[in-house]
Design an enzyme around this catalytic site. Sequence first.
Site, PDB file in Angstrom:
ATOM      1  N   ASN A 127     -90.632  38.362 -58.867  1.00  0.00           N
ATOM      2  CA  ASN A 127     -91.041  38.384 -60.271  1.00  0.00           C
ATOM      3  C   ASN A 127     -90.567  37.089 -60.936  1.00  0.00           C
ATOM      4  OD1 ASN A 127     -90.969  38.762 -63.071  1.00  0.00           O
ATOM      5  ND2 ASN A 127     -91.141  40.978 -62.795  1.00  0.00           N
ATOM      6  N   HIS A 180     -88.971  35.242 -65.566  1.00  0.00           N
ATOM      7  CA  HIS A 180     -87.867  34.593 -66.279  1.00  0.00           C
ATOM      8  C   HIS A 180     -87.850  33.076 -66.137  1.00  0.00           C
ATOM      9  CE1 HIS A 180     -86.711  38.289 -67.917  1.00  0.00           C
ATOM     10  NE2 HIS A 180     -86.548  38.854 -66.740  1.00  0.00           N
ATOM     11  N   HIS A 220     -95.141  40.163 -65.379  1.00  0.00           N
ATOM     12  CA  HIS A 220     -95.280  41.225 -66.372  1.00  0.00           C
ATOM     13  C   HIS A 220     -95.782  40.585 -67.662  1.00  0.00           C
ATOM     14  CE1 HIS A 220     -93.172  44.792 -68.628  1.00  0.00           C
ATOM     15  NE2 HIS A 220     -94.439  44.678 -68.933  1.00  0.00           N
ATOM     16  N   ARG A 252     -96.315  41.017 -71.084  1.00  0.00           N
ATOM     17  CA  ARG A 252     -95.903  41.995 -72.106  1.00  0.00           C
ATOM     18  C   ARG A 252     -96.746  41.822 -73.366  1.00  0.00           C
ATOM     19  NH1 ARG A 252     -90.481  44.303 -70.872  1.00  0.00           N
ATOM     20  NH2 ARG A 252     -90.678  45.297 -72.883  1.00  0.00           N
ATOM     21  N   ARG A 304     -93.434  37.667 -74.369  1.00  0.00           N
ATOM     22  CA  ARG A 304     -92.127  37.015 -74.484  1.00  0.00           C
ATOM     23  C   ARG A 304     -91.823  36.097 -73.306  1.00  0.00           C
ATOM     24  NH1 ARG A 304     -88.222  42.191 -73.627  1.00  0.00           N
ATOM     25  NH2 ARG A 304     -89.499  42.940 -75.328  1.00  0.00           N
ATOM     26  N   GLU A 349     -97.751  43.476 -63.606  1.00  0.00           N
ATOM     27  CA  GLU A 349     -97.123  44.628 -64.270  1.00  0.00           C
ATOM     28  C   GLU A 349     -97.711  44.725 -65.667  1.00  0.00           C
ATOM     29  OE1 GLU A 349     -92.785  44.143 -62.078  1.00  0.00           O
ATOM     30  OE2 GLU A 349     -92.941  44.002 -64.257  1.00  0.00           O
ATOM     31  N   THR A 407     -87.723  46.593 -68.624  1.00  0.00           N
ATOM     32  CA  THR A 407     -88.338  47.906 -68.440  1.00  0.00           C
ATOM     33  C   THR A 407     -87.234  48.907 -68.114  1.00  0.00           C
ATOM     34  OG1 THR A 407     -90.171  46.672 -67.496  1.00  0.00           O
ATOM     35  CG2 THR A 407     -90.268  49.056 -67.298  1.00  0.00           C
ATOM     36  N   GLU A 440     -93.953  52.579 -57.385  1.00  0.00           N
ATOM     37  CA  GLU A 440     -92.762  51.738 -57.297  1.00  0.00           C
ATOM     38  C   GLU A 440     -91.599  52.543 -57.868  1.00  0.00           C
ATOM     39  OE1 GLU A 440     -93.072  47.582 -58.178  1.00  0.00           O
ATOM     40  OE2 GLU A 440     -91.001  47.511 -58.895  1.00  0.00           O
ATOM     41  N   HIS A 476     -86.103  46.786 -59.423  1.00  0.00           N
ATOM     42  CA  HIS A 476     -85.377  46.693 -60.692  1.00  0.00           C
ATOM     43  C   HIS A 476     -83.873  46.608 -60.440  1.00  0.00           C
ATOM     44  CE1 HIS A 476     -85.737  46.657 -65.060  1.00  0.00           C
ATOM     45  NE2 HIS A 476     -84.466  46.999 -64.996  1.00  0.00           N
TER      46      HIS A 476
HETATM   47  N1  PXP Z   1     -90.456  46.106 -60.814  1.00  0.00           N
HETATM   48  C1  PXP Z   1     -90.883  46.419 -62.060  1.00  0.00           C
HETATM   49  C2  PXP Z   1     -91.984  47.417 -62.212  1.00  0.00           C
HETATM   50  C3  PXP Z   1     -90.317  45.796 -63.181  1.00  0.00           C
HETATM   51  O1  PXP Z   1     -90.752  46.107 -64.420  1.00  0.00           O
HETATM   52  C4  PXP Z   1     -89.317  44.820 -62.982  1.00  0.00           C
HETATM   53  C5  PXP Z   1     -88.738  44.102 -64.167  1.00  0.00           C
HETATM   54  O2  PXP Z   1     -89.729  43.428 -64.838  1.00  0.00           O
HETATM   55  C6  PXP Z   1     -88.931  44.523 -61.673  1.00  0.00           C
HETATM   56  C7  PXP Z   1     -89.504  45.201 -60.612  1.00  0.00           C
HETATM   57  C8  PXP Z   1     -87.924  43.479 -61.363  1.00  0.00           C
HETATM   58  O3  PXP Z   1     -86.684  43.821 -61.906  1.00  0.00           O
HETATM   59  P1  PXP Z   1     -85.542  42.752 -61.932  1.00  0.00           P
HETATM   60  O4  PXP Z   1     -86.010  41.632 -62.799  1.00  0.00           O
HETATM   61  O5  PXP Z   1     -84.383  43.506 -62.496  1.00  0.00           O
HETATM   62  O6  PXP Z   1     -85.316  42.311 -60.509  1.00  0.00           O
END
Ligand code: PXP
Length: 247
Positions: A15, A18, A51, A53, A57, A78, A109, A159, A198
């Site tokens: 992901n 960030h 993601h 949003r 953001r 996402e 999330t 997931e 997550h």
């Molecule tokens: N999976 C989903 C569905 C998420 O919403 C997120 C966070 O955006 C992640 C995985 C990844 O989580 P993390 O950034 O804490 O590794």
Amino acid sequence: MANVHNPGRLRLGVNIDHVATIRNARGGEHPDPARAAQIVALAGGDGITVHLREDRRHIRDDDLIRVADATGLPINLEMAATDEMLAIALRHKPHAACIVPERREERTTEGGLDAAGQHNRLAPIVARLTDAGIRVSLFIAPEPHQIEAAMRLGAPVVELHTGEYAHAHGEQIAIEIRRIADMAALAAKNGIEPHAGHGLTFENVQPIAAIPQLAELNIGHYLIGEAIFIGLEASVKKMRLLMDEVR
Ligand code: PXP
């Protein structure tokens, strides 16, 4: 992220939201999430997760196109279960769409989707995405009634939210691992491909990666944070190695 080449391999979806968070802190174009996607591909990542949003953001609409163009990796979008996001998904046709709960005031999330309580809201969205050839995943808490709801909705993937595991201490850690393992087994037994994600880190990933039914982990914040210290390529490679060690 269909895994036609190596069905036993646990896929790593990275992901890259960030990277966009840091870019947006100053405006402008640096650091570029599209460049991050290319590095993830080089480092052995299997897919790119973003993601989009409601408040934009981190990832923006144009990033979706640029990230998809920058790499041949499958894109996992996402998205909240809204008409706006459905229209965007249908326009961009990512490989997969993971439906997540979204509240404007949350930092990330925070909980799983209430697939059970929101059947009527989710059913048409799952159907429209599926009809468009997009692989639908539901981001749910590792609970039997959520898996059963995913079955009723016809979602091919769930997931499992690993946030509770990531925040657990002491004896609770083993309880959370068992919960995720049991729900991965329940999903697989019912023909649903289980993924997880997550809050996963170098320190806590292995007990989750060792769960044999899991086909994919999606990891973001920690990998991008580590990239500040060791570089994105090294960060993804190290996570890949830790996952492979327990498979
Ligand atoms: N999976 C989903 C569905 C998420 O919403 C997120 C966070 O955006 C992640 C995985 C990844 O989580 P993390 O950034 O804490 O590794």
